[in-house]
Design an enzyme around this catalytic site. Sequence first.
Site, PDB file in Angstrom:
ATOM      1  N   ASN A  42      -9.202  -6.806   7.831  1.00 45.48           N
ATOM      2  CA  ASN A  42      -7.902  -6.616   8.478  1.00 45.48           C
ATOM      3  C   ASN A  42      -7.600  -5.135   8.641  1.00 45.48           C
ATOM      4  O   ASN A  42      -8.437  -4.440   9.260  1.00 45.48           O
ATOM      5  CB  ASN A  42      -6.773  -7.481   7.890  1.00 45.48           C
ATOM      6  CG  ASN A  42      -6.428  -7.342   6.437  1.00 45.48           C
ATOM      7  OD1 ASN A  42      -7.244  -7.616   5.583  1.00 45.48           O
ATOM      8  ND2 ASN A  42      -5.216  -6.953   6.123  1.00 45.48           N
ATOM      9  N   ASP A  43      -6.527  -4.613   8.138  1.00 51.03           N
ATOM     10  CA  ASP A  43      -6.023  -3.302   8.558  1.00 51.03           C
ATOM     11  C   ASP A  43      -7.042  -2.157   8.468  1.00 51.03           C
ATOM     12  O   ASP A  43      -7.780  -2.063   7.488  1.00 51.03           O
ATOM     13  CB  ASP A  43      -4.874  -2.865   7.649  1.00 51.03           C
ATOM     14  CG  ASP A  43      -3.857  -3.948   7.392  1.00 51.03           C
ATOM     15  OD1 ASP A  43      -3.943  -5.003   8.018  1.00 51.03           O
ATOM     16  OD2 ASP A  43      -2.988  -3.719   6.537  1.00 51.03           O
ATOM     17  N   GLN A  59      -9.425  -3.020   5.266  1.00 48.84           N
ATOM     18  CA  GLN A  59      -9.212  -4.152   4.362  1.00 48.84           C
ATOM     19  C   GLN A  59     -10.351  -5.137   4.558  1.00 48.84           C
ATOM     20  O   GLN A  59     -10.621  -5.582   5.694  1.00 48.84           O
ATOM     21  CB  GLN A  59      -7.867  -4.824   4.691  1.00 48.84           C
ATOM     22  CG  GLN A  59      -6.665  -3.994   4.297  1.00 48.84           C
ATOM     23  CD  GLN A  59      -6.446  -4.049   2.785  1.00 48.84           C
ATOM     24  OE1 GLN A  59      -5.915  -5.001   2.269  1.00 48.84           O
ATOM     25  NE2 GLN A  59      -6.871  -3.003   2.078  1.00 48.84           N
ATOM     26  N   SER A 104      -3.526  -2.000   1.515  1.00 45.72           N
ATOM     27  CA  SER A 104      -3.635  -0.903   2.489  1.00 45.72           C
ATOM     28  C   SER A 104      -3.131   0.438   1.985  1.00 45.72           C
ATOM     29  O   SER A 104      -2.283   0.510   1.103  1.00 45.72           O
ATOM     30  CB  SER A 104      -2.893  -1.283   3.771  1.00 45.72           C
ATOM     31  OG  SER A 104      -3.676  -2.216   4.452  1.00 45.72           O
ATOM     32  N   ASP A 167       2.069  -0.235   1.150  1.00 43.16           N
ATOM     33  CA  ASP A 167       1.441   0.512   2.253  1.00 43.16           C
ATOM     34  C   ASP A 167       2.004   1.940   2.317  1.00 43.16           C
ATOM     35  O   ASP A 167       3.207   2.140   2.128  1.00 43.16           O
ATOM     36  CB  ASP A 167       1.591  -0.192   3.608  1.00 43.16           C
ATOM     37  CG  ASP A 167       1.118  -1.650   3.545  1.00 43.16           C
ATOM     38  OD1 ASP A 167       0.304  -1.951   2.660  1.00 43.16           O
ATOM     39  OD2 ASP A 167       1.592  -2.462   4.367  1.00 43.16           O
TER      40      ASP A 167
END
Length: 500
Positions: A42-43, A59, A104, A167
């Site tokens: 992901n991120d 991620q 993150s 984050d």
Amino acid sequence: MITSTKRSAPSGQQSEMNNTVGHLTDLQRPVYHFLPPANWLNDPNGLIYWHGVYHLFYQYNPDAPIHHNMHWGHASSIDLVHWTHLPIALAPTDGGPDAGGCWSGCAVDDDGVPTLIYSGNPASSSPGFQVPCLATGDENLLTWTKYANNPLMASPPANLDLLEFRDHCVWKEDGIWYQLIGAGIRDVGGACLLFRSRDLRHWEYMHPLAVGNKDRVIPLWTGTVWECPDFFPLDDQHVLIISAWYQRTTHYPVYMIGAYAAHHFFPKDEGLVDYGSSFYAPQSMVDDQGRRIMFGWLREGWSLDSQRAAGWSGVMSLPRVLSIALNGDLMMVPAPELERLRRDGQQRANIEVHPTTRKVLEDIRGAQLEIVVEWQIHDATVVGLKVRCSPDRTEETVIAYDVQEQRLFVDRTHASLSQEVTGGVQHGRLVLADGEHLKLHIFLDASVIEVFANDRACLSERVYPTRSDSLGIDLFTQGGAATVTHLNTWEMASIWAPCE
Ligand code: FRU
């Protein structure tokens, strides 16, 4: 000292120079967008240009194509196009504040020491309350050592009633470090909380840099929680990008542009970073040319079962270079380095298109294409392209502009014959000035579509045609005529092949 690396390399890394080995029959797997050899992404995290090399952390779940047990995957690139998979940078530590996952965060240069600030997800914590953690790297960014006194804060600021807290965006100003942490304030809205520190390890809470309003819907709704803040100077303004989140159902990145003074941000304009349903959690970095380069996570649009069957989930967007237009719009263009992937270019000009003539581009077909098409609109009400078309047109995806509604849209209603995919129409506002041509810059890469319109609107989608011959392209108009003044297309090479 606690070292973080449990594994030496992402699973499947053996095929580093050819990321498609084992995926040759996978029609949906992109070949010029970054993704790990297998499993979950992901991120983008910790983006940093370090000693002449672009570093992309992300991620990553090394065990399955589902969001679980988050690690930081790592890759590097010299040209921003071709990537090399590197060993996992961060892995959860049993019994540590990140035992439930390394979530993150960002990377900074602490006077020559590469330093990551990330959200530790303590397995025992209630959902939502991650804790900031720190790790330092060697000079090549290959091995990372977690700070022995993690977490950097045991809990969020006491006087705030928060829904979430995670984050990080960290920068230095006049010798002091500043940090934003994404949050949601109960009954208020999303927020970015501002902290300061002299040493990156001890932080003092200052105030929210920006706070949303969960009840405000115009010009756009920004959810109840802001994830993944990214805050930076751009041209002579400041930009805050947050990922608006609501109860796992709403995910989209929002930008705000304004002035930053005395540690307060005064947004003047705001908008969606991308009008599609896929692009999320972007982060940016500055390179040696002073360019602000952003990547985002392109979320999947097919079922979890399909993702499990494919063995991979999540793709990184192409790098986007940001700037601010004279009228204050956020400009986003694909990094020009991507031109290195172009093969077999074809150029055409002055194609007249009418509602009654379907212009099939017989000799331009493909699942990996770059298309630059410029339209002069006469009396047409809609102009656009159909891509990934099967010969019988039972599969096709529409990328078009609605002249009357001043809207860019992608229609996936007939993109796939599969029942396992998300369809529907995604659209966003694009106002053309008098006499301005519509310029669509389109990247097709298997299940990925990224559209850049007139350098100031982006729309990314995921499409999953089931047929291997869904490769055709049509030009079309509705309601009247338009001229395609230029149409340039290229086949795009894999980023896993040796550089040419
Ligand atoms: C955004 C996000 C972040 C979090 C990470 C976990 O997609 O939810 O807020 O840190 O993903 O993987």
